[in-house]
Design a protein around this motif. Structure first.
Motif, PDB file in Angstrom:
ATOM      1  N   THR A 192     117.748  23.285  45.376  1.00 15.16           N
ATOM      2  CA  THR A 192     118.700  22.790  44.386  1.00 15.16           C
ATOM      3  C   THR A 192     119.923  23.709  44.301  1.00 15.16           C
ATOM      4  N   THR A 193     119.658  25.037  44.415  1.00 17.02           N
ATOM      5  CA  THR A 193     120.766  25.995  44.403  1.00 17.02           C
ATOM      6  C   THR A 193     121.721  25.706  45.566  1.00 17.02           C
ATOM      7  N   GLY A 194     121.130  25.467  46.739  1.00 20.10           N
ATOM      8  CA  GLY A 194     121.936  25.163  47.920  1.00 20.10           C
ATOM      9  C   GLY A 194     122.773  23.918  47.711  1.00 20.10           C
ATOM     10  N   GLN A 195     122.164  22.927  47.107  1.00 24.14           N
ATOM     11  CA  GLN A 195     122.856  21.662  46.839  1.00 24.14           C
ATOM     12  C   GLN A 195     124.020  21.898  45.890  1.00 24.14           C
ATOM     13  N   LYS A 196     123.791  22.718  44.836  1.00 18.98           N
ATOM     14  CA  LYS A 196     124.847  23.033  43.858  1.00 18.98           C
ATOM     15  C   LYS A 196     125.980  23.783  44.539  1.00 18.98           C
ATOM     16  N   PHE A 197     125.603  24.698  45.449  1.00 22.04           N
ATOM     17  CA  PHE A 197     126.601  25.487  46.155  1.00 22.04           C
ATOM     18  C   PHE A 197     127.537  24.581  46.952  1.00 22.04           C
ATOM     19  N   ILE A 198     126.933  23.631  47.680  1.00 16.65           N
ATOM     20  CA  ILE A 198     127.741  22.710  48.486  1.00 16.65           C
ATOM     21  C   ILE A 198     128.667  21.902  47.583  1.00 16.65           C
ATOM     22  N   GLU A 199     128.150  21.527  46.436  1.00 20.31           N
ATOM     23  CA  GLU A 199     128.948  20.730  45.505  1.00 20.31           C
ATOM     24  C   GLU A 199     130.156  21.541  45.006  1.00 20.31           C
ATOM     25  N   GLN A 200     129.894  22.841  44.673  1.00 16.72           N
ATOM     26  CA  GLN A 200     130.982  23.686  44.181  1.00 16.72           C
ATOM     27  C   GLN A 200     132.009  23.954  45.274  1.00 16.72           C
ATOM     28  N   GLU A 201     131.497  24.116  46.500  1.00 16.11           N
ATOM     29  CA  GLU A 201     132.367  24.341  47.640  1.00 16.11           C
ATOM     30  C   GLU A 201     133.276  23.121  47.826  1.00 16.11           C
ATOM     31  N   HIS A 202     132.695  21.968  47.645  1.00 16.80           N
ATOM     32  CA  HIS A 202     133.441  20.705  47.749  1.00 16.80           C
ATOM     33  C   HIS A 202     134.552  20.655  46.700  1.00 16.80           C
ATOM     34  N   GLU A 203     134.191  21.060  45.474  1.00 21.81           N
ATOM     35  CA  GLU A 203     135.167  21.082  44.389  1.00 21.81           C
ATOM     36  C   GLU A 203     136.304  22.055  44.711  1.00 21.81           C
ATOM     37  N   ARG A 204     135.915  23.237  45.241  1.00 24.22           N
ATOM     38  CA  ARG A 204     136.900  24.272  45.538  1.00 24.22           C
ATOM     39  C   ARG A 204     137.909  23.767  46.559  1.00 24.22           C
TER      40      ARG A 204
END
Lengths: 238, 261
Positions: free
Chosen positions: A216-228
């Motif tokens: 789930t952490t990995g998934q959140k990271f990808i999501e934040q990276e996408h936002e960035r």
């Protein structure tokens, strides 16, 4: 293109494999003689270009078989054997030899000792073990000597793979020794007992929760990276 | 996500274990019943990278490779051949087998079946039959005027008539032994049939060729150990719950996957 997303993806696919290994361990929590598996993650470094730093990625590349002794359960069965210490029983199968810690045996129609699916158990000389039909009591001593009514018949062989790293896991709680076997001395054989699975439910569930959260952490990271990246593009494009 | 399917194999295996345990507990008082035990084996391993192959990235040899298991399957339900305790009934025709062996009976089809249920009865015409009415081999008839009968440990059956002191030999029971008694096919009503796995029946007199002896006036109890069964039941139930937990976790991971964007 930024590589952070790819690094996370390697981690996620590794966690996916580890989850599969944990599921397999828990599914086999009641399998006699089962050896639990683990995953080893390793770093995989990839060169990006002449002037750039290298990229480090994770690889779930190696599986581990935990050789720890499983707890012994008393069954009282005449042909239920448990090994205390190192070593495996040697089975003769149509496709070759196999090693197992599953000591639940039975006799076949010819009186030979076999596993429950018919693979013959080998003695210390690599020959099948025959139980005379008229035998009343079968006893097995700690060193594997099998006696019928007090008369020694055969000695159950314990073996180790010559090269433990080349063991191939196969169905039926078996390992195929691709590099040959050597006799194992010094282990104790117990009659009327079976070695249960060495899967420890608590550890497995704890590891499972850990894997799930890491995922789930990995998934959140990808999501934040996408936002960035989205913000960068919209800021620069304004 | 394979973890879902792997955990499902685990749940169905534990369910089969519970079914075996309930069958044992249901037969706690069945004469001569032997407990069954479900055995499991791991399923095929997916060889994602065989040990000893050359790693394509840097040319090293993979020492252990990646082999991922695909779950568990029931491998057998074995009859735990064990002598049940004997309980005294006092019945003239109640015989318990002490040791190995089965009584042979003839089914209506003419086929032979084998049983350890020694609660025998005389039929209307005096023939010794099982409680279900199957004649016991060899057919022994008890005359109407027999005062009492006695069966010795070798299976010889004697009858006493009127006030005569000496007994008359009516016949002798035989027992059938098998190389692999676990390979017999259970057909219910405490009866078993010979199979290729059991080997042919070796018929002999009680007490020889490794066969047991007979005891008149006793019946063999079921060999089900209630404490053991209940412990196993708890284990099976917990095993089921553990696998259900894996399904929940795998589901949550799958849901995280669908949220990646």
């Amino acid at each position: 293109m930024d590589s952070a997303g790819y690094t996370t993806l390697t981690r996620l696919s590794g966690l996916n494999r580890e989850m599969q290994a944990i599921a397999n361990n828990i599914a086999n929590v009641s399998t006699t003689g089962f050896r639990k598996e683990g995953m080893l993650f390793s770093e995989h470094v990839s060169a990006l270009g002449r002037d750039e730093d290298s990229l480090s990625m994770a690889h779930a590349n190696v599986r581990l078989t935990h050789a720890a002794q499983g707890p012994l359960a008393a069954t009282g069965g005449t042909y239920d054997f448990a090994i205390e210490g190192e070593g495996f029983f040697l089975l003769q199968m149509p496709e070759g030899q196999a090693l197992t810690r599953n000591g639940a045996f039975t006799t076949n129609e010819q009186g030979e000792l076999t596993s429950h699916d018919g693979a013959r158990l080998m003695d210390d000389g690599g020959a099948p073990i025959f139980i005379p039909p008229a035998a009343r009591t079968i006893s097995v001593s700690a060193d594997g000597t099998l006696s019928a009514d007090g008369e020694p018949l055969a000695r159950i062989g314990l073996y180790m793979p010559e090269d433990p790293l080349t063991l191939l896991r196969t169905n039926g709680v078996r390992f195929i020794p691709t590099g040959g076997v050597v006799p194992q001395e010094g282990s104790v054989l117990l009659q009327g007992h079976l070695e249960t699975s060495n899967v420890d439910a608590v550890t497995e569930i704890a590891r499972m929760i850990e894997v799930q959260h890491a995922y789930t952490t990995g998934q959140k990271f990808i999501e934040q990276e996408h936002e960035r990246i989205k913000t960068v593009i919209s800021t620069l494009g304004r | 996500m394979r973890a879902l399917r792997i955990a499902a194999t685990g749940m169905s295996a534990q369910q089969m274990r519970v079914e075996t345990i309930s069958q044992n507990l249901a037969n706690m008082n069945t004469t001569g019943y032997n407990a069954r035990r479900a055995e499991f084996a791991d399923l095929h391993y997916q060889q994602m990278a065989r040990p000893g192959t050359i790693n394509s990235a840097d040319g090293t040899i993979l020492p252990t490779g990646i082999q991922l298991g695909l779950g568990v399957r029931p491998s057998s339900v074995t009859v735990q051949i064990a002598q049940g305790s004997l309980s005294q009934t006092g019945g003239d025709l109640d015989i318990a087998i002490e040791g190995e062996g089965y009584l042979e009976v003839t089914l209506p089809s003419g086929q032979s079946a084998y049983t350890r249920d020694g609660g025998l009865k005389p039929s209307a015409d005096g023939l010794i039959v099982t409680s279900d009415g199957h004649p016991v081999v060899p057919g022994i008839t008890i005359p109407d005027d027999a005062r009492s009968i006695s069966i010795n440990s070798d299976g010889e059956i004697y009858a006493y008539f009127g006030d005569r002191v000496e007994a008359e030999l009516l016949g002798q029971f035989t027992l059938a032994g098998f190389s692999n008694a676990k390979g017999l096919e259970a057909i219910g009503s405490n009866l078993f049939l010979e199979t290729t796995a059991s080997g042919p029946a070796l018929v002999s007199t009680p007490g020889v060729d490794g066969l047991g002896t007979l005891r008149q006036g006793y019946l063999e109890d079921s060999s089900v150990d209630a404490v053991r069964e209940v412990t196993e039941l708890i284990e099976a139930q917990r095993g089921y719950e553990l696998n259900a937990k894996v399904i929940t976790a795998a589901d949550q991971m799958l849901s995280a996957t669908t949220q990646i964007r």
